[in-house]
Design a protein around this motif. Structure first.
Motif, PDB file in Angstrom:
ATOM      1  N   UNK A  13      36.258  27.729  38.247  1.00 17.54           N
ATOM      2  CA  UNK A  13      35.070  28.570  38.225  1.00 17.54           C
ATOM      3  C   UNK A  13      34.599  28.837  39.647  1.00 17.54           C
ATOM      4  N   UNK A  14      35.072  29.933  40.199  1.00 21.32           N
ATOM      5  CA  UNK A  14      34.695  30.350  41.545  1.00 21.32           C
ATOM      6  C   UNK A  14      33.901  31.640  41.429  1.00 21.32           C
ATOM      7  N   UNK A  15      32.674  31.607  41.916  1.00 18.07           N
ATOM      8  CA  UNK A  15      31.786  32.752  41.805  1.00 18.07           C
ATOM      9  C   UNK A  15      31.535  33.371  43.178  1.00 18.07           C
ATOM     10  N   UNK A  16      31.487  34.706  43.241  1.00 21.19           N
ATOM     11  CA  UNK A  16      30.991  35.353  44.458  1.00 21.19           C
ATOM     12  C   UNK A  16      29.520  34.976  44.626  1.00 21.19           C
ATOM     13  N   UNK A  17      29.126  34.568  45.801  1.00 20.37           N
ATOM     14  CA  UNK A  17      27.760  34.110  46.002  1.00 20.37           C
ATOM     15  C   UNK A  17      27.385  34.282  47.471  1.00 20.37           C
ATOM     16  N   UNK A 124      31.207  41.497  41.537  1.00 20.23           N
ATOM     17  CA  UNK A 124      32.485  42.166  41.790  1.00 20.23           C
ATOM     18  C   UNK A 124      33.486  41.814  40.701  1.00 20.23           C
ATOM     19  N   UNK A 125      34.696  42.307  40.839  1.00 17.74           N
ATOM     20  CA  UNK A 125      35.759  41.989  39.881  1.00 17.74           C
ATOM     21  C   UNK A 125      36.151  40.515  39.959  1.00 17.74           C
ATOM     22  N   UNK A 126      35.649  39.812  40.960  1.00 15.54           N
ATOM     23  CA  UNK A 126      35.939  38.380  41.086  1.00 15.54           C
ATOM     24  C   UNK A 126      35.139  37.539  40.104  1.00 15.54           C
ATOM     25  N   UNK A 127      34.081  38.116  39.518  1.00 13.90           N
ATOM     26  CA  UNK A 127      33.237  37.364  38.594  1.00 13.90           C
ATOM     27  C   UNK A 127      34.048  36.902  37.378  1.00 13.90           C
ATOM     28  N   UNK A 128      33.991  35.616  37.051  1.00 11.97           N
ATOM     29  CA  UNK A 128      34.701  35.131  35.862  1.00 11.97           C
ATOM     30  C   UNK A 128      34.119  35.744  34.590  1.00 11.97           C
ATOM     31  N   UNK A 129      34.934  35.881  33.558  1.00 13.62           N
ATOM     32  CA  UNK A 129      34.457  36.310  32.257  1.00 13.62           C
ATOM     33  C   UNK A 129      33.554  35.212  31.707  1.00 13.62           C
ATOM     34  N   UNK A 130      32.440  35.590  31.102  1.00 13.93           N
ATOM     35  CA  UNK A 130      31.465  34.604  30.630  1.00 13.93           C
ATOM     36  C   UNK A 130      31.967  33.894  29.368  1.00 13.93           C
ATOM     37  N   UNK A 131      31.212  32.887  28.970  1.00 16.32           N
ATOM     38  CA  UNK A 131      31.577  32.113  27.781  1.00 16.32           C
ATOM     39  C   UNK A 131      31.561  32.965  26.524  1.00 16.32           C
ATOM     40  N   UNK A 132      30.816  34.080  26.558  1.00 13.46           N
ATOM     41  CA  UNK A 132      30.769  34.971  25.397  1.00 13.46           C
ATOM     42  C   UNK A 132      31.797  36.090  25.499  1.00 13.46           C
ATOM     43  N   UNK A 133      32.650  36.021  26.537  1.00  9.57           N
ATOM     44  CA  UNK A 133      33.717  37.010  26.676  1.00  9.57           C
ATOM     45  C   UNK A 133      33.312  38.293  27.359  1.00  9.57           C
TER      46      UNK A 133
END
Length: 572
Positions: A13-17, A124-133
């Motif tokens: 889980x790497x988030x742009x921040x 950005x497109x780097x954001x992981x897909x959330x737990x709800x998809x």
């Protein structure tokens, strides 16, 4: 954007921040230097433009009860020292703030993000897909949020839940979502036209989220492996309205060039003494100034009401059956006489509708019609006043349309607030439409109704109005995107939001804690609708013998210059 200051929130889980762990050096009083902990990648292309965003806030809640956010600052540069080229300008924060007043996200992690350029640097497109998809990519997330309640997926029964507990399925955009440039910039910068230049599965599929790009379901163009061929059909420039181009497909009916461009003017009104039947001369012209015969129109209804001090009586008549037309000017004689009790100044207005068939530029059958209406004319008539006294101007329809673009009530035929108040007056309610089983009628007084609609999901009481046709409309799910303390967002100025209001009639509020309510009480409890506030208002209202108007003590504390004046308690 590709974010360079990412943070890890666990395995995978790497988030742009924002950057963390850097060092600060004081240079002078109020002048500091920050050295990033993040290093540019060794293979970074130094010819690419890099954006640095800085945002901050000062917490002064313990001093003045609020925090202060500094406007975000940006520096666009190229690491090789040459001039920055592509600079983000797809969306202007000022456009967002037309409704959001101001845009302020992540306030639970101060400082708040208040600039859309900061948003796109992290989402950005780097954001992981959330737990709800769901995707948190800005171009996907923001489109879906603003389409909320009308997303095909939501209408099919699947809520739009970004992550557990964050549900945008009830969000309704306050204007037509096809007005892309409400949010997108109209600037001349390179990517200001990105909304029409670069159609993609991510951006387009965010609103049209029932498309299956793999199978081609719900997409007339069939399967799409990638974005390479999107622009072949969805061009950046339209040839015709409602063709397959991006701007053409997003044509909004009331902006169509195929409309007549109706303009209506009341030329004169005679026979206006009590007991007489008014004779109205008027003219409806098209955008070329050519007079049109109003008799074949779908709707032609005149409404006469008064007095302008506080409307309490009106007559509304269908004018089509007996109107005459001489080729230039039309004439209508009211079937009802002016009431014998008519005093002061009254106002005349008219609702007009004309169905216009709109030709489709995509080759499909021309089965789309739009009901066109001109701006409602407002004409004041002195009944007993020496000269006409116009209704006081409290709100500005131009301000309404900053959010709504074209606020058109009752099917889009009523377009000016000065016409709304003639029916939405202190003594009127929804009893003509509300079934007996639904209980007491609800007031439709404009000051109460508009405040309650815009308070929506923050209301204590239920607010449901039965409209034409007997349909119930509940407003308790309305989420106002701005700050309701900013009275001048709708009012002509803070002065017209102060008390006393200038009104004199009681407002009949049978579904509230008490009825009737004085004009200031009705306005203020439109938003502040709790029992405690109602009790406060009631004990500060007196009804003196022989008087029909309440004596409200609101101004003692809340008038201009008072300790708790409206502009003081609503200060932001």
């Amino acid at each position: 954007y590709i974010n360079l200051t990412t943070s890890s929130f666990g395995p995978g889980l790497v988030y742009p921040l924002h950057d963390t762990g850097g060092t600060w050096t004081d240079v002078a009083v109020g002048d500091s230097k920050y050295t990033f902990a993040t290093k540019l990648p060794a293979n970074f292309d130094v010819t690419q433009t890099v954006s640095l965003g800085v945002y901050g806030a000062r917490s002064t809640t313990d001093i003045v009860g609020k925090d202060y956010n500094a406007p975000a600052a940006f520096q666009d540069f190229r690491p090789d020292g040459k001039t920055a080229t592509t600079v983000f300008a797809a969306i202007a924060t000022s456009n967002c703030n037309k409704c959001h007043d101001p845009l302020s996200m992540h306030a639970d992690h101060p400082p708040a993000v208040q600039d859309v350029k900061l948003c796109v640097m992290c989402h950005t497109s780097q954001m992981p897909i959330t737990a709800t998809g769901e995707s948190l990519n800005f171009k996907v997330m923001v489109h879906k949020i603003h389409d909320g309640a009308n997303l095909p997926s939501v209408l099919a029964g699947t809520p739009y839940v970004v992550s557990p507990g964050i549900d945008f399925s009830a969000v309704v955009f306050p204007q037509d979502l096809r007005l892309c440039q409400t949010c997108h910039s109209s600037a001349s910068a390179t990517d200001a036209a990105i909304w029409r230049m670069f159609p993609s599965q991510a951006a387009c599929g965010s609103c049209h989220d029932n498309i299956n790009w793999t199978t081609g379901a719900n997409h007339p163009g069939g399967q799409q492996i990638n974005d390479a061929s999107c622009a072949n059909c969805h061009a950046a420039v339209q040839d015709a309205e409602w063709d397959a181009s991006v701007p053409g497909a997003h044509t909004v009916e009331y902006k169509s060039t195929q409309l007549h461009g109706l303009v209506m003017k009341i030329v004169s009104v005679t026979q206006t003494a009590p007991g007489q039947k008014p004779v109205v001369k008027y003219q409806i012209v098209d955008k070329n100034g050519v007079s049109m015969d109003p008799r074949p129109f779908d709707t032609l209804r005149f409404t006469l009401g008064g007095p302008t001090t506080d409307y309490s009586s009106y007559v509304s008549e269908n004018a089509q059956a007996t109107t005459t037309f001489d080729g230039t000017t039309a004439t209508y004689t009211f079937q009802s006489a002016v009431p014998a009790t008519a005093k002061n100044t009254w106002m005349l207005t008219c609702d007009v509708e004309l169905t216009v068939p709109l030709k489709q530029g995509d080759g499909k059958p021309d089965n789309t019609n739009f009901t066109e209406s001109p701006i409602n004319p407002i004409f004041y008539i002195a009944m007993t006043d020496p000269t006409p006294v116009p209704r006081r101007t409290i709100v500005d329809i131009a301000k309404c349309n900053v959010c709504h673009d074209r606020l058109g009530a009752h099917g889009g035929q009523r377009l000016v607030t000065q016409g709304c108040v003639i029916c939405h007056n202190p003594v009127n309610d929804d009893s003509s439409q509300r079934p007996a089983s639904a209980g007491k009628p609800e007031s439709i007084d404009l000051r109460r109704m508009i405040h309650r609609i815009h308070t929506g999901d923050e209301l204590v009481q239920d607010y449901t109005i039965y409209g034409h046709g007997g349909g119930a409309v509940n407003f308790n799910s309305v989420a106002f995107p701005g700050d309701r303390r900013d009275c001048a967002k709708c009012h002509t100025s803070i002065t017209t939001a102060e008390v006393p209001t200038g009104a004199t009639l009681n407002v009949v509020t049978q579904r509230d804690f008490f009825s009737p309510q004085g004009p200031a009480t009705a306005a203020c409890t439109g938003c502040h609708d709790s029992r405690d506030v109602a009790a406060h208002a009631l004990i500060n209202t007196a009804y003196f013998p022989g008087s029909t108007a309440p004596a409200e003590a609101c101004g003692t504390c809340h008038a201009t210059g008072a300790t708790y004046a409206v502009d003081v308690v609503h200060a932001r």
